[in-house]
Design an enzyme around this catalytic site. Sequence first.
Site, PDB file in Angstrom:
ATOM      1  N   GLU A  55       0.837  -1.204   0.000  1.00  0.00           N
ATOM      2  CA  GLU A  55       0.000   0.000   0.000  1.00  0.00           C
ATOM      3  C   GLU A  55       0.873   1.255   0.000  1.00  0.00           C
ATOM      4  O   GLU A  55       2.107   1.178   0.032  1.00  0.00           O
ATOM      5  CB  GLU A  55      -0.952  -0.063   1.201  1.00  0.00           C
ATOM      6  CG  GLU A  55      -1.889  -1.271   1.083  1.00  0.00           C
ATOM      7  CD  GLU A  55      -2.953  -1.342   2.172  1.00  0.00           C
ATOM      8  OE1 GLU A  55      -2.867  -0.602   3.176  1.00  0.00           O
ATOM      9  OE2 GLU A  55      -3.876  -2.164   2.007  1.00  0.00           O
ATOM     10  N   GLU A  66      -1.521 -10.324  -5.903  1.00  0.00           N
ATOM     11  CA  GLU A  66      -1.461 -11.102  -7.161  1.00  0.00           C
ATOM     12  C   GLU A  66      -0.708 -10.321  -8.233  1.00  0.00           C
ATOM     13  O   GLU A  66       0.061 -10.880  -9.019  1.00  0.00           O
ATOM     14  CB  GLU A  66      -2.866 -11.417  -7.676  1.00  0.00           C
ATOM     15  CG  GLU A  66      -3.766 -12.168  -6.711  1.00  0.00           C
ATOM     16  CD  GLU A  66      -4.623 -11.219  -5.863  1.00  0.00           C
ATOM     17  OE1 GLU A  66      -4.080 -10.254  -5.290  1.00  0.00           O
ATOM     18  OE2 GLU A  66      -5.841 -11.464  -5.768  1.00  0.00           O
ATOM     19  N   CYS A 103      -6.842  -7.810 -10.769  1.00  0.00           N
ATOM     20  CA  CYS A 103      -5.913  -8.945 -10.643  1.00  0.00           C
ATOM     21  C   CYS A 103      -6.324 -10.112 -11.526  1.00  0.00           C
ATOM     22  O   CYS A 103      -5.471 -10.846 -12.026  1.00  0.00           O
ATOM     23  CB  CYS A 103      -5.806  -9.385  -9.187  1.00  0.00           C
ATOM     24  SG  CYS A 103      -4.842  -8.217  -8.205  1.00  0.00           S
TER      25      CYS A 103
HETATM   26  N1  THU Z   1      -6.007  -6.815  -2.227  1.00  0.00           N
HETATM   27  C1  THU Z   1      -5.157  -7.723  -2.783  1.00  0.00           C
HETATM   28  O1  THU Z   1      -3.965  -7.736  -2.482  1.00  0.00           O
HETATM   29  N2  THU Z   1      -5.666  -8.607  -3.671  1.00  0.00           N
HETATM   30  C2  THU Z   1      -6.970  -8.648  -4.055  1.00  0.00           C
HETATM   31  O2  THU Z   1      -7.311  -9.403  -4.961  1.00  0.00           O
HETATM   32  C3  THU Z   1      -7.965  -7.836  -3.358  1.00  0.00           C
HETATM   33  C4  THU Z   1      -7.430  -6.736  -2.520  1.00  0.00           C
HETATM   34  C5  THU Z   1      -5.468  -5.827  -1.284  1.00  0.00           C
HETATM   35  C6  THU Z   1      -5.463  -4.408  -1.792  1.00  0.00           C
HETATM   36  C7  THU Z   1      -5.448  -3.617  -0.503  1.00  0.00           C
HETATM   37  O3  THU Z   1      -4.088  -3.491  -0.079  1.00  0.00           O
HETATM   38  C8  THU Z   1      -6.184  -4.505   0.487  1.00  0.00           C
HETATM   39  O4  THU Z   1      -6.242  -5.802  -0.102  1.00  0.00           O
HETATM   40  C9  THU Z   1      -7.603  -4.047   0.801  1.00  0.00           C
HETATM   41  O5  THU Z   1      -8.319  -3.842  -0.359  1.00  0.00           O
END
Ligand code: THU
Length: 147
Positions: A55, A66, A103
Amino acid sequence: MGGGAEVSLSDAQEQALIAAAFAAAEHAYAPYSDYPVGAALLFDDGAVLTGCNVENASYGLALCAETVAVAKALGEGRRGGLIAVAVVGLKADSQPITPCGRCRQVLNEVAALGSTDPLVLCVSADDVRRVTLSALLPHAFGPGHLG
Ligand code: THU
């Protein structure tokens, strides 16, 4: 561009892939959402590449686990051979995570390059859902459309 043959993993392969995704999630940088995610990609030569969500203080710049894993794979020169993906969310008491729409498209790029239809293991603390990428992203747009 057609999907590949249906993939099934042995229990040991499945557990190893899920363990790799959990290990990757330990490195998640998710101070804003507090939703750590790990992803592990299994290739047909046995290689496993992982990623975690990353993030940013500028919230909209977050990278999903992913997508990070796929960037690693393409950045290492992989062009296809993707047979399975495990995605885990570490948040307790939540339902198994499924890859977000972006993703799904990002995963499809690697899958399409090798005409595979990866099995996607969607994992929570106490549940695993198994679904193919083509079921998550039917009628996908891919490199084949560009001629
Ligand atoms: N997130 C992922 O890493 N993969 C996904 O397929 C869905 C969401 C992460 C993005 C963000 O850092 C957190 O989950 C909350 O949305």
